[in-house]
Design a protein around this motif. Sequence first.
Motif, PDB file in Angstrom:
ATOM      1  N   PHE A  65      27.404  30.591   2.382  1.00 50.10           N
ATOM      2  CA  PHE A  65      26.506  30.480   3.779  1.00 50.10           C
ATOM      3  C   PHE A  65      25.594  29.643   3.717  1.00 50.10           C
ATOM      4  O   PHE A  65      25.077  29.396   2.259  1.00 50.10           O
ATOM      5  CB  PHE A  65      26.528  31.992   4.183  1.00 50.10           C
ATOM      6  N   PHE A  66      24.720  29.193   4.764  1.00 50.52           N
ATOM      7  CA  PHE A  66      24.022  28.127   4.656  1.00 50.52           C
ATOM      8  C   PHE A  66      22.517  28.581   5.143  1.00 50.52           C
ATOM      9  O   PHE A  66      22.226  29.701   5.728  1.00 50.52           O
ATOM     10  CB  PHE A  66      24.324  27.052   5.628  1.00 50.52           C
ATOM     11  N   ALA A  71      24.089  22.061   7.308  1.00 54.77           N
ATOM     12  CA  ALA A  71      25.154  22.112   7.879  1.00 54.77           C
ATOM     13  C   ALA A  71      25.461  22.535   9.118  1.00 54.77           C
ATOM     14  O   ALA A  71      26.483  23.095   9.395  1.00 54.77           O
ATOM     15  CB  ALA A  71      26.291  22.831   6.771  1.00 54.77           C
ATOM     16  N   GLY A  72      24.380  21.917   9.912  1.00 54.37           N
ATOM     17  CA  GLY A  72      24.540  22.644  11.402  1.00 54.37           C
ATOM     18  C   GLY A  72      24.225  23.777  11.891  1.00 54.37           C
ATOM     19  O   GLY A  72      24.640  24.358  12.698  1.00 54.37           O
ATOM     20  N   GLY A 217      12.190  33.894   0.973  1.00 52.73           N
ATOM     21  CA  GLY A 217      12.557  33.893   2.393  1.00 52.73           C
ATOM     22  C   GLY A 217      13.226  35.263   2.625  1.00 52.73           C
ATOM     23  O   GLY A 217      13.004  36.021   2.228  1.00 52.73           O
ATOM     24  N   ALA A 218      14.325  34.860   3.476  1.00 51.41           N
ATOM     25  CA  ALA A 218      15.132  36.102   4.024  1.00 51.41           C
ATOM     26  C   ALA A 218      16.684  35.773   4.337  1.00 51.41           C
ATOM     27  O   ALA A 218      17.024  34.468   4.153  1.00 51.41           O
ATOM     28  CB  ALA A 218      14.635  36.474   5.423  1.00 51.41           C
ATOM     29  N   VAL A 219      17.467  36.509   4.244  1.00 51.16           N
ATOM     30  CA  VAL A 219      18.954  36.788   4.487  1.00 51.16           C
ATOM     31  C   VAL A 219      19.051  37.336   5.887  1.00 51.16           C
ATOM     32  O   VAL A 219      18.395  38.619   6.232  1.00 51.16           O
ATOM     33  CB  VAL A 219      19.833  37.207   3.575  1.00 51.16           C
ATOM     34  N   LEU A 220      19.617  36.683   7.026  1.00 55.01           N
ATOM     35  CA  LEU A 220      19.783  37.247   8.138  1.00 55.01           C
ATOM     36  C   LEU A 220      21.229  37.514   8.320  1.00 55.01           C
ATOM     37  O   LEU A 220      22.093  36.856   8.019  1.00 55.01           O
ATOM     38  CB  LEU A 220      19.486  36.219   9.582  1.00 55.01           C
ATOM     39  N   THR A 221      21.694  38.815   8.437  1.00 53.84           N
ATOM     40  CA  THR A 221      22.893  39.313   8.658  1.00 53.84           C
ATOM     41  C   THR A 221      23.186  39.646  10.410  1.00 53.84           C
ATOM     42  O   THR A 221      22.371  40.594  10.585  1.00 53.84           O
ATOM     43  CB  THR A 221      23.255  40.389   7.793  1.00 53.84           C
ATOM     44  N   ASP A 222      24.219  39.260  10.991  1.00 49.52           N
ATOM     45  CA  ASP A 222      24.169  39.633  12.342  1.00 49.52           C
ATOM     46  C   ASP A 222      25.302  40.888  12.412  1.00 49.52           C
ATOM     47  O   ASP A 222      25.918  41.372  11.369  1.00 49.52           O
ATOM     48  CB  ASP A 222      24.739  38.424  13.146  1.00 49.52           C
ATOM     49  N   GLY A 225      28.533  40.497  10.579  1.00 50.51           N
ATOM     50  CA  GLY A 225      28.550  40.255   8.981  1.00 50.51           C
ATOM     51  C   GLY A 225      28.412  38.813   8.994  1.00 50.51           C
ATOM     52  O   GLY A 225      28.272  38.288   7.646  1.00 50.51           O
ATOM     53  N   ARG A 226      28.083  37.860   9.981  1.00 46.49           N
ATOM     54  CA  ARG A 226      27.624  36.392   9.496  1.00 46.49           C
ATOM     55  C   ARG A 226      26.462  36.273   8.897  1.00 46.49           C
ATOM     56  O   ARG A 226      25.608  37.024   9.448  1.00 46.49           O
ATOM     57  CB  ARG A 226      28.003  35.668  10.845  1.00 46.49           C
ATOM     58  N   MET A 227      26.174  35.385   8.008  1.00 43.47           N
ATOM     59  CA  MET A 227      25.171  35.308   7.311  1.00 43.47           C
ATOM     60  C   MET A 227      24.313  34.134   7.205  1.00 43.47           C
ATOM     61  O   MET A 227      24.969  33.014   7.178  1.00 43.47           O
ATOM     62  CB  MET A 227      25.060  35.842   5.763  1.00 43.47           C
TER      63      MET A 227
END
Length: 318
Positions: A65-66, A71-72, A217-222, A225-227
């Motif tokens: 994951f980016f 990568a857009g 920083g942070a990791v966003l998880t929707d 489950g997309r990160m």
Amino acid sequence: MEAGVFLDGLAAHRHVRVTDCGAGVSAYNFTRQAFRKGLWDRYTMTARGLFARRGVIVGRGFDKFFALGQAGTGLDGLACPVTATEKIDGFLAIAFALDGRIRVWSKSGPTDYARAARRALDRRLSGTDRQCLHDLLAGHDVSLALEIVLDDDPRLVRAHADEVTLLAVIANAPTQTLRPDLAGAVPLPRPRLLGVADDRAGLDRLVQTARDSHGEGAVLTDATGRMVKVKSDRYLALARFHTAITRVWQGTADHLPAGMADVENTLRRTRRWHRLPAYTATGPAGRVALDIPALLDGLPPRRSHIVRHRPDPPSIQT
């Protein structure tokens, strides 16, 4: 897609590297060329520490994951609620059950980093906890994604975290499926919660919190489950500084770039510039690197973002 068919596709992919890990287990990872050229598809994104034996997935980490803007990657496709957790600056280890034991491997398998991660987990778990964890992994056919922080492993920021932090519980399946319902049964700490966003305005505030933070920083998880990763401004500045000061340490440059002149002057004035070898550390694989937190520790506040030491902003709960 059935696991055996998917694994055949992985093995045949020109940008997936297959490594023998022993015990009949193969590790699947994307190639360096795939990383450099951004050759991402379902197979290369899944091949990031996936382990299989005889057509069965026995352990796995996250899909690739980016970072935001890479990568857009943007925010528009994230489904609320979105949870933001602190991104810890360590290395990834993957724990799974195999042949009656808990295996703790790096993405490449049983490496030096894997052995260091296993020792860290052993220090954290009692015998009873270890057996319960094995039963959980085996019974539910899942793996643990762990962040490992070691004193002798040079990183850009000093993580104020346990040696072993549970990032996620992941089903051993071709498609990344997070199992947050099982996380509470794992006797390991979790990353610090920065907040939860229920709409775009809240999500924008979470992103700003991550960018302003003192850590990585942070990791966003929707909700699906997309990160997405969000790197802090300070971490990105430290990454640029690390590249530049490493060139000086290795003798391929005499000065830092002009934009870092104030940092160079501070290092010279505090007599650290000519003693860079004293600020190195050797990681689990025997690689010597500059210890950036040690090098910058205790320097007087300067205008440069690199040496500015500010407390983390408060968490935002929306």
